[in-house]
Design a protein around this motif. Structure first.
Motif, PDB file in Angstrom:
ATOM      1  N   GLN A  21       6.490  -0.295  13.549  1.00 50.21           N
ATOM      2  CA  GLN A  21       6.688  -1.742  13.685  1.00 50.21           C
ATOM      3  C   GLN A  21       7.982  -2.051  14.414  1.00 50.21           C
ATOM      4  O   GLN A  21       8.832  -1.183  14.609  1.00 50.21           O
ATOM      5  CB  GLN A  21       6.776  -2.346  12.283  1.00 50.21           C
ATOM      6  CG  GLN A  21       7.843  -1.651  11.440  1.00 50.21           C
ATOM      7  CD  GLN A  21       7.945  -2.187  10.022  1.00 50.21           C
ATOM      8  OE1 GLN A  21       8.662  -3.138   9.821  1.00 50.21           O
ATOM      9  NE2 GLN A  21       7.238  -1.589   9.077  1.00 50.21           N
TER      10      GLN A  21
ATOM     11  N   ARG B 115       3.473  -5.199  13.601  1.00 50.92           N
ATOM     12  CA  ARG B 115       2.910  -3.865  13.344  1.00 50.92           C
ATOM     13  C   ARG B 115       2.214  -3.322  14.585  1.00 50.92           C
ATOM     14  O   ARG B 115       1.359  -3.997  15.151  1.00 50.92           O
ATOM     15  CB  ARG B 115       1.893  -3.937  12.205  1.00 50.92           C
ATOM     16  CG  ARG B 115       2.519  -4.261  10.867  1.00 50.92           C
ATOM     17  CD  ARG B 115       1.449  -4.518   9.839  1.00 50.92           C
ATOM     18  NE  ARG B 115       2.002  -4.581   8.491  1.00 50.92           N
ATOM     19  CZ  ARG B 115       1.257  -4.857   7.423  1.00 50.92           C
ATOM     20  NH1 ARG B 115      -0.027  -5.078   7.557  1.00 50.92           N
ATOM     21  NH2 ARG B 115       1.806  -4.894   6.233  1.00 50.92           N
TER      22      ARG B 115
ATOM     23  N   TYR C  94      15.150   4.018  -0.175  1.00 50.18           N
ATOM     24  CA  TYR C  94      16.282   3.690   0.687  1.00 50.18           C
ATOM     25  C   TYR C  94      16.706   2.247   0.499  1.00 50.18           C
ATOM     26  O   TYR C  94      15.922   1.410   0.068  1.00 50.18           O
ATOM     27  CB  TYR C  94      16.011   4.012   2.159  1.00 50.18           C
ATOM     28  CG  TYR C  94      14.872   3.303   2.845  1.00 50.18           C
ATOM     29  CD1 TYR C  94      15.064   2.111   3.535  1.00 50.18           C
ATOM     30  CD2 TYR C  94      13.586   3.860   2.851  1.00 50.18           C
ATOM     31  CE1 TYR C  94      14.017   1.485   4.210  1.00 50.18           C
ATOM     32  CE2 TYR C  94      12.540   3.238   3.511  1.00 50.18           C
ATOM     33  CZ  TYR C  94      12.758   2.042   4.197  1.00 50.18           C
ATOM     34  OH  TYR C  94      11.726   1.420   4.845  1.00 50.18           O
TER      35      TYR C  94
ATOM     36  N   SER D 144       4.232   0.901   8.357  1.00 50.82           N
ATOM     37  CA  SER D 144       3.641   0.834   9.696  1.00 50.82           C
ATOM     38  C   SER D 144       4.697   1.159  10.762  1.00 50.82           C
ATOM     39  O   SER D 144       5.900   1.063  10.507  1.00 50.82           O
ATOM     40  CB  SER D 144       3.099  -0.575   9.931  1.00 50.82           C
ATOM     41  OG  SER D 144       4.159  -1.508   9.881  1.00 50.82           O
TER      42      SER D 144
ATOM     43  N   GLU E  39      17.937  -1.031   2.344  1.00 59.29           N
ATOM     44  CA  GLU E  39      17.788  -1.579   3.697  1.00 59.29           C
ATOM     45  C   GLU E  39      18.622  -2.852   3.797  1.00 59.29           C
ATOM     46  O   GLU E  39      18.448  -3.757   2.981  1.00 59.29           O
ATOM     47  CB  GLU E  39      16.297  -1.891   3.886  1.00 59.29           C
ATOM     48  CG  GLU E  39      15.962  -2.685   5.104  1.00 59.29           C
ATOM     49  CD  GLU E  39      14.441  -2.881   5.220  1.00 59.29           C
ATOM     50  OE1 GLU E  39      13.671  -1.923   4.966  1.00 59.29           O
ATOM     51  OE2 GLU E  39      14.018  -3.996   5.533  1.00 59.29           O
TER      52      GLU E  39
ATOM     53  N   ARG F  74       0.827  -1.217   0.000  1.00 56.46           N
ATOM     54  CA  ARG F  74       0.000   0.000   0.000  1.00 56.46           C
ATOM     55  C   ARG F  74       0.858   1.263   0.000  1.00 56.46           C
ATOM     56  O   ARG F  74       0.428   2.313  -0.400  1.00 56.46           O
ATOM     57  CB  ARG F  74      -0.968   0.009   1.197  1.00 56.46           C
ATOM     58  CG  ARG F  74      -0.238   0.006   2.498  1.00 56.46           C
ATOM     59  CD  ARG F  74      -1.124  -0.076   3.718  1.00 56.46           C
ATOM     60  NE  ARG F  74      -0.335   0.217   4.887  1.00 56.46           N
ATOM     61  CZ  ARG F  74       0.673  -0.517   5.331  1.00 56.46           C
ATOM     62  NH1 ARG F  74       1.003  -1.626   4.736  1.00 56.46           N
ATOM     63  NH2 ARG F  74       1.373  -0.160   6.382  1.00 56.46           N
TER      64      ARG F  74
HETATM   65  O1  LIG Z   1       4.320  -3.370   7.732  1.00 55.30           O
HETATM   66  P1  LIG Z   1       4.504  -2.561   6.490  1.00 55.30           P
HETATM   67  O2  LIG Z   1       3.998  -1.173   6.666  1.00 55.30           O
HETATM   68  O3  LIG Z   1       3.955  -3.216   5.276  1.00 55.30           O
HETATM   69  O4  LIG Z   1       6.084  -2.398   6.270  1.00 55.30           O
HETATM   70  C1  LIG Z   1       6.889  -3.506   5.955  1.00 55.30           C
HETATM   71  C2  LIG Z   1       8.243  -3.057   5.495  1.00 55.30           C
HETATM   72  O5  LIG Z   1       8.936  -2.413   6.544  1.00 55.30           O
HETATM   73  C3  LIG Z   1      10.269  -2.958   6.681  1.00 55.30           C
HETATM   74  O6  LIG Z   1      10.280  -3.893   7.736  1.00 55.30           O
HETATM   75  C4  LIG Z   1      11.226  -1.843   6.986  1.00 55.30           C
HETATM   76  O7  LIG Z   1      11.632  -1.131   5.900  1.00 55.30           O
HETATM   77  C5  LIG Z   1      10.494  -3.689   5.360  1.00 55.30           C
HETATM   78  O8  LIG Z   1      11.453  -4.676   5.459  1.00 55.30           O
HETATM   79  C6  LIG Z   1       9.104  -4.225   5.095  1.00 55.30           C
HETATM   80  O9  LIG Z   1       8.921  -4.579   3.735  1.00 55.30           O
END
Ligand SMILES: O=P(O)(O)OC[C@H]1O[C@](O)(CO)[C@@H](O)[C@@H]1O
Length: 459
Positions: free
Chosen positions: A377, A444, A428, A375, A430, A343
């Motif tokens: 997280q 999350r 970025y 999120s 990672e 998203r």
């Molecule tokens: O929970 P969300 O918002 O989908 O984010 C997930 C993303 O965040 C990260 O953990 C940090 O960049 C990525 O590895 C992962 O794809």
């Protein structure tokens, strides 16, 4: 009339572009009137809009596809299956949603269609005719069948009753006699002589027909209750549970363009170009297509009737007619998705390494669209180091807020609570380090940026 578009299957038939998180309907391999790439889902949604139908349309899908649909269709209303079960449970869930959440009248017609038919505008005009057909004929179900163009062995056929031809307004229809699934070529020829039509998965019924069926079977008709009991619904297709048992079925023929773009050979026939992505096809190659999602060029020399498809998930070189066999070939191959749309944007795995002592390193390119955020997280099994490559954003680590920009390096320890929001498009790199580097280790805490900001204090 309400429309429910069924968005199913992950499908490996278009591997390596389709994977467990990217089904064929989301691949951007078609071209829209503005000359931009679009997916099958986007094409259908655009066509529904042009036919004035998208206002009354809902997409029914599993949790796994929700983010992809939001990313490709924006605010389309989605009915989410708690788990994947088959088309009858999915349609039953949609019926209870329309009935008990949206408040749709029991007399209103609901039309079910797949989310990815490759058709022209006339298909959607025909869908409009189904409403009147259900209401005027009092049939349990009204179907749309495609006039066959050849005796295919791949499709199901709807066989009309001899002499049952009738009309509602300008719409010709027949009473359905029976169905024949995937006949051999000889049988298919005979069926076509008998005016049989291909079953393209389009069904219309009055909402009370489905709700009564659920009551008779002892299933819930309130959406919340249906969600709770969803894991107990029989895994059965709508065709077996409803269509083949219905007493009065009528069918109307659509004789416009219709194509199932499920395999590389059928899909490439529909592409406006023989090449997507970097590379060259030599002039001495004929009827050959290249779809390259990698950043490196691919050169195809002197090959006829071939598809070369590459993505971070793998490379396929196939003779066109052999391409439907790819699904069987991949049966025992397990691999995590190397590219996903979410998203907030997309990510691509650039490198992955597992060391003998169990330590893993995974490097990803993360692309976050302006205004979107991941999120808030934490991860239990990995630390992360991010290098901002381009753009500007807002970053929170353990409630500490700061602005970030290209060149900044951010270190996130195991268990560190973090989120980032893109002010402009943000990219970025990672580097994850730990054990079990999987998306499931994203715990999350909050999704919306406003909620995340409530937790933050400036550094
Ligand atoms: O929970 P969300 O918002 O989908 O984010 C997930 C993303 O965040 C990260 O953990 C940090 O960049 C990525 O590895 C992962 O794809």
């Amino acid at each position: 009339m309400k429309l429910v578009l069924l968005s199913g299957g992950s499908g490996k038939r278009l591997w390596p572009l389709s994977n467990d998180s990217r089904s064929k309907q989301f691949l951007k391999v078609l071209v829209n009137p503005e000359n931009e790439m679009e997916s099958m889902v986007q094409r259908v949604w655009r066509q529904l809009g042009a036919a004035g139908l998208s206002e009354s349309a809902y997409v029914a899908t599993s949790k796994a596809q929700v983010e992809m649909i939001q990313s490709q269709l924006g605010s389309a209303p989605i009915i989410v299956e708690p788990e994947r079960r088959d088309t009858f449970p999915a349609i039953a869930l949609a019926a209870t949603y329309l009935y008990s959440i949206v408040g749709v009248s029991l007399n209103e017609v609901v039309t079910i269609l797949p989310v990815d038919p490759y058709v022209d505008e006339a298909f959607f005009n025909k869908i409009n005719e189904l409403e009147q057909l259900v209401l005027s004929t009092n049939a349990d179900l009204a179907l749309m069948g495609v006039t066959p163009t050849y005796p295919s062995e791949k499709y199901g056929y709807i066989v009309p009753k001899n002499g049952s031809e009738a009309k509602v307004g300008a719409t010709d229809y027949h009473v359905v006699d029976r169905f024949t699934e995937k006949p051999d070529e000889e049988t298919a020829k005979a069926l076509i002589e008998n005016s049989a039509l291909w079953n393209c998965g389009v069904f219309a019924f009055k909402l009370d027909y489905m709700i009564n069926h659920l009551i008779n079977k002892g299933y819930p008709i309130q959406y919340e209750e249906m969600v709770k009991q969803y894991d107990k619904m029989t895994k059965i297709s709508f065709d077996y549970e409803i269509v083949e048992k219905a007493e009065k079925l009528v069918v109307t023929a659509y004789d416009g363009y219709w194509k199932d773009l499920g395999t590389w050979n059928t899909l490439t026939e529909q592409m406006d170009t023989d090449q997507i992505g970097k590379g060259l096809i030599s002039p001495c190659s004929t009827n050959t297509h290249l779809v390259n999602e990698l950043d490196i060029p691919v050169v195809v020399l002197g090959l006829d009737n071939v598809v070369v498809a590459t993505s971070p998930d793998g490379i396929l070189v196939t003779e066109k007619n052999a391409s439907p066999k790819i699904k069987d070939m991949l049966k025992n191959m397990e691999q995590r998705p190397m590219y996903e749309e979410r998203r907030w944007g997309s990510y691509r795995v650039l490198d992955y390494k597992k060391f003998a002592e169990g330590q893993e390193i995974l490097t990803k390119r993360m692309c976050i669209q302006a205004g979107k955020n991941i999120s808030y997280q934490l991860h239990l099994k990995r630390s992360e180091v991010w290098t901002i490559v381009s753009g500007e954003g807002e970053f929170i680590l353990d409630e500490n807020y700061r602005k970030v920009k290209a060149g900044d390096v951010l270190v996130i320890p195991v268990g560190g609570r973090h989120a980032i929001r893109a002010i402009t498009d943000l990219e970025y790199i990672e580097v994850q380090r730990g054990s079990e580097l999987v998306e499931e280790d994203n715990i999350r805490l909050y999704l919306e940026w406003s909620e995340i900001m409530e937790q933050s204090k400036p550094v």
